[in-house]
Design an enzyme around this catalytic site. Sequence first.
Site, short mmCIF file in Angstrom:
data_model
loop_
_atom_site.label_atom_id
_atom_site.label_comp_id
_atom_site.label_asym_id
_atom_site.label_seq_id
_atom_site.Cartn_x
_atom_site.Cartn_y
_atom_site.Cartn_z
N GLN A 6 0.85 -1.21 0.00
CA GLN A 6 0.00 0.00 0.00
C GLN A 6 0.87 1.25 0.00
OE1 GLN A 6 -2.24 1.51 3.50
NE2 GLN A 6 -4.07 1.28 2.25
N TYR A 17 -5.54 10.74 4.25
CA TYR A 17 -4.17 11.00 3.78
C TYR A 17 -4.24 11.76 2.45
CZ TYR A 17 -3.14 7.99 7.65
OH TYR A 17 -3.08 7.49 8.93
N ARG A 41 -7.71 -5.99 12.14
CA ARG A 41 -7.46 -6.34 13.54
C ARG A 41 -7.48 -7.85 13.84
NH1 ARG A 41 -11.69 -2.05 15.78
NH2 ARG A 41 -12.49 -2.45 13.68
N CYS A 67 -10.61 -11.79 17.94
CA CYS A 67 -10.58 -10.31 18.06
C CYS A 67 -11.93 -9.78 18.51
CB CYS A 67 -10.21 -9.71 16.69
SG CYS A 67 -10.30 -7.91 16.63
N CYS A 82 -11.30 -4.27 20.23
CA CYS A 82 -11.02 -3.31 21.31
C CYS A 82 -10.12 -2.19 20.80
CB CYS A 82 -10.38 -4.02 22.51
SG CYS A 82 -8.65 -4.53 22.25
N CYS A 119 -4.65 -2.53 19.56
CA CYS A 119 -3.57 -2.63 18.56
C CYS A 119 -3.33 -1.29 17.87
CB CYS A 119 -3.92 -3.68 17.51
SG CYS A 119 -5.57 -3.47 16.77
C1 LIG Z 1 -3.26 -1.12 14.01
C2 LIG Z 1 -3.94 -0.69 12.75
C3 LIG Z 1 -3.19 -0.19 11.70
C4 LIG Z 1 -3.81 0.19 10.49
N1 LIG Z 1 -3.04 0.62 9.44
C5 LIG Z 1 -3.64 0.91 8.25
C6 LIG Z 1 -2.86 1.24 7.13
O1 LIG Z 1 -1.63 1.29 7.16
N2 LIG Z 1 -3.52 1.52 5.97
C7 LIG Z 1 -4.89 1.45 5.86
O2 LIG Z 1 -5.44 1.67 4.78
N3 LIG Z 1 -5.65 1.13 6.92
C8 LIG Z 1 -5.07 0.84 8.10
N4 LIG Z 1 -5.84 0.45 9.15
C9 LIG Z 1 -7.30 0.29 8.96
C10 LIG Z 1 -7.62 -1.14 8.55
O3 LIG Z 1 -7.02 -1.51 7.32
C11 LIG Z 1 -9.15 -1.39 8.41
O4 LIG Z 1 -9.64 -0.55 7.38
C12 LIG Z 1 -9.90 -1.13 9.71
O5 LIG Z 1 -9.14 -1.52 10.84
C13 LIG Z 1 -11.24 -1.86 9.75
O6 LIG Z 1 -11.05 -3.25 9.60
P1 LIG Z 1 -11.07 -4.28 10.87
O7 LIG Z 1 -12.38 -4.06 11.59
O8 LIG Z 1 -10.99 -5.64 10.25
O9 LIG Z 1 -9.91 -3.96 11.74
C14 LIG Z 1 -5.24 0.09 10.36
C15 LIG Z 1 -5.98 -0.40 11.44
C16 LIG Z 1 -5.37 -0.80 12.60
C17 LIG Z 1 -6.21 -1.34 13.71
#
Ligand SMILES: Cc1cc2nc3c(=O)[nH]c(=O)nc-3n(C[C@H](O)[C@H](O)[C@H](O)COP(=O)(O)O)c2cc1C
Length: 364
Positions: free
Chosen positions: A103, A171, A320, A341, A344, A347
């Site tokens: 990415q 961003y 997550r 998961c 929470c 992370c």
């Molecule tokens: C620790 C952490 C780091 C993340 N880093 C990025 C990232 O570098 N780029 C991005 O597009 N989204 C990032 N996200 C967002 C996730 O890709 C995702 O869109 C979001 O967490 C929702 O998905 P989930 O419920 O499965 O965690 C990050 C999320 C978390 C929790």
Amino acid sequence: MEELFDPITLRGMKLPNRIVRSATSERAADEQGRVTLDVRELYKKLAQGGSGLVITGYTFIKEDGRCNPRQLGLSDDYHIEGMKALVKDFHASSGNGSKFCVQLVHGGRQVPPDTKNPVAPSAVKEPVLGTEPRELFPEEIEELVLDFAEAARRARDAGFDAVQIHAAHGYLVSQFLSPYTNKRDDDWGGDPMRRARFLTEIIDRTRHEVGDIPILVKLNVEDGIEGGLTIEEGIGHAVAAFEAGADALEISVGMLQTPKGKGAVRGPEGSGGEGYLLGLAAMVKERVKIPVIAVGGFRSRLVMQTVISGGQADMVAMARPLIREPGLPKKFLEGKEIADCISCSGCHKGEGPVHCARLGKGQV
Ligand SMILES: Cc1cc2nc3c(=O)[nH]c(=O)nc-3n(C[C@H](O)[C@H](O)[C@H](O)COP(=O)(O)O)c2cc1C
């Protein structure tokens, strides 16, 4: 009817199944943004874990667009060597032919406030970090388009199977897309089409540099703040990305200043439950002829299976749950139904290499 564990092909790249590891910042690169052993270990586990596609954390394409001190970089040729080793390890570790995507990001106004000369489409202060960017000159915008494409070329040279342009979460690219952060009235802003131009030019130029490897886009379709991007305009941006040649769209929302329950990373309470952005992804899917990836809160195999078989999205992504269990897709195949998961988000707040706060460091 499609199944979660059916293969899918994006511009000739065959994925063994429909589960994507959504980009997740590793916070484990060295100070120059180069790959470390920690980063290699993390991706070996993900490669073995059974996801069809694994996307790295946001990787900076230019020094002044760095968002955190331990972020991976592809801003310079000296980043290629470490990335090559990372990709080689990944492919050697994958048992099911899963593919690896990087990415690419520039932080724009969402860089730390001590960044030298932060830039953005317009001089709109970022209230959470306190960063005060200056407005980009048109010639600088054209250079940034080339910088994205150059970073993508480095990714291809390192052996990545695909690239993803980060056009979400506030961003730089998403700043151009949003009427809240893009107040320009020139070729790069003033109406929805001109706000989408930075993204479409990046896709176009990247295609020119990387040839036939897939170009994915993680796209904001809503900012979740007053005066920000709304779904009506967001769908138009999705169509613009499709027409510019993107090969898949991952649909997301929010920026740093967006209130918690309306952003990309939501907690268990009041979040709308599993797949909290699915409705937006399904709306986009009706308007584009490329695969759409849904992300946000997916935790159980059955829900993901239903999304795929119901045709609301072509793939589902998780962030997550795969921090805690990099082998979750494999466990689903072996009969597990629900991720450990609990959203929470410990992370997300943590320091040091990314890890599940409930497991502790070193246990990712
Ligand atoms: C620790 C952490 C780091 C993340 N880093 C990025 C990232 O570098 N780029 C991005 O597009 N989204 C990032 N996200 C967002 C996730 O890709 C995702 O869109 C979001 O967490 C929702 O998905 P989930 O419920 O499965 O965690 C990050 C999320 C978390 C929790």
